[in-house]
Design a protein around this motif. Structure first.
Motif, PDB file in Angstrom:
ATOM      1  N   TYR A  46       0.810  -1.214   0.195  1.00 42.68           N
ATOM      2  CA  TYR A  46      -0.021  -0.133  -0.037  1.00 42.68           C
ATOM      3  C   TYR A  46       0.780   1.226  -0.130  1.00 42.68           C
ATOM      4  CZ  TYR A  46      -2.944   3.584   1.650  1.00 42.68           C
ATOM      5  OH  TYR A  46      -3.663   5.202   2.063  1.00 42.68           O
ATOM      6  N   TYR A  47       1.862   1.312   0.942  1.00 41.47           N
ATOM      7  CA  TYR A  47       2.565   2.477   1.023  1.00 41.47           C
ATOM      8  C   TYR A  47       3.574   2.525   0.052  1.00 41.47           C
ATOM      9  CZ  TYR A  47       0.754   3.480   5.437  1.00 41.47           C
ATOM     10  OH  TYR A  47      -0.099   3.893   6.580  1.00 41.47           O
ATOM     11  N   VAL A  48       4.127   1.356  -0.753  1.00 38.64           N
ATOM     12  CA  VAL A  48       5.024   1.564  -1.982  1.00 38.64           C
ATOM     13  C   VAL A  48       4.089   2.101  -3.100  1.00 38.64           C
ATOM     14  CG1 VAL A  48       6.220   0.054  -3.654  1.00 38.64           C
ATOM     15  CG2 VAL A  48       6.683  -0.162  -1.121  1.00 38.64           C
ATOM     16  N   ASP A  49       2.926   1.505  -3.399  1.00 38.84           N
ATOM     17  CA  ASP A  49       2.320   2.284  -4.419  1.00 38.84           C
ATOM     18  C   ASP A  49       1.777   3.621  -4.212  1.00 38.84           C
ATOM     19  OD1 ASP A  49       2.334  -0.217  -5.616  1.00 38.84           O
ATOM     20  OD2 ASP A  49       0.236  -0.677  -4.752  1.00 38.84           O
ATOM     21  N   LYS A  50       1.288   4.025  -3.065  1.00 44.09           N
ATOM     22  CA  LYS A  50       1.171   5.398  -2.821  1.00 44.09           C
ATOM     23  C   LYS A  50       2.522   6.288  -3.088  1.00 44.09           C
ATOM     24  CE  LYS A  50      -1.006   8.155   0.575  1.00 44.09           C
ATOM     25  NZ  LYS A  50      -1.669   8.093   2.150  1.00 44.09           N
ATOM     26  N   TYR A  51       3.514   5.833  -2.407  1.00 43.10           N
ATOM     27  CA  TYR A  51       4.769   6.726  -2.749  1.00 43.10           C
ATOM     28  C   TYR A  51       5.314   7.032  -4.386  1.00 43.10           C
ATOM     29  CZ  TYR A  51       9.769   7.854  -2.750  1.00 43.10           C
ATOM     30  OH  TYR A  51      10.994   8.388  -3.143  1.00 43.10           O
ATOM     31  N   LEU A  52       5.204   5.695  -4.884  1.00 44.27           N
ATOM     32  CA  LEU A  52       5.511   5.599  -6.399  1.00 44.27           C
ATOM     33  C   LEU A  52       4.522   6.656  -7.101  1.00 44.27           C
ATOM     34  CD1 LEU A  52       6.622   1.730  -6.857  1.00 44.27           C
ATOM     35  CD2 LEU A  52       8.018   3.930  -6.704  1.00 44.27           C
ATOM     36  N   ARG A  53       3.302   6.600  -6.844  1.00 48.88           N
ATOM     37  CA  ARG A  53       2.336   7.361  -7.331  1.00 48.88           C
ATOM     38  C   ARG A  53       2.716   8.844  -7.232  1.00 48.88           C
ATOM     39  NH1 ARG A  53      -1.761   3.863  -5.754  1.00 48.88           N
ATOM     40  NH2 ARG A  53      -2.174   5.391  -4.106  1.00 48.88           N
ATOM     41  N   PHE A  54       2.909   9.150  -5.949  1.00 54.21           N
ATOM     42  CA  PHE A  54       3.553  10.513  -5.674  1.00 54.21           C
ATOM     43  C   PHE A  54       4.747  11.123  -6.542  1.00 54.21           C
ATOM     44  CE2 PHE A  54       6.232  12.897  -3.057  1.00 54.21           C
ATOM     45  CZ  PHE A  54       5.585  14.291  -3.171  1.00 54.21           C
TER      46      PHE A  54
END
Length: 81
Positions: free
Chosen positions: A6-14
């Motif tokens: 979840y946090y990796v996806d959120k970071y990479l989107r950012f």
């Protein structure tokens, strides 16, 4: 482990939203994060709440002792990771 995803996806989107550079940068970040998560899992850590400065320092030590086909990792590579 889903928490990591979840946090990796959120970071990479950012990063992809603010990244005006190469797509290779995003790919490198993704590889670096995946390597860290792999290290954390090998250490038996299952949540981000259990990651502290000691875990990060151990990861840096791990990287400093890792050899690639070109020898040891450069300081700039370790800093990015």
């Amino acid at each position: 482990m889903e928490q990591f995803d979840y946090y990796v996806d959120k970071y990479l989107r950012f990063v992809s939203q603010i990244n005006t550079g190469s797509t290779h940068t995003l790919e490198a970040y993704q590889r670096d994060i995946s390597e860290f998560i792999g290290f954390v899992k090998e250490e038996g850590i299952e949540t981000l709440h259990d990651v502290d400065r000691y875990v990060v320092n151990n990861f840096i030590v791990f990287l400093r002792h890792r050899f690639t086909r070109n020898g040891v990792l450069k300081n700039s590579t370790i800093a990015r990771k």
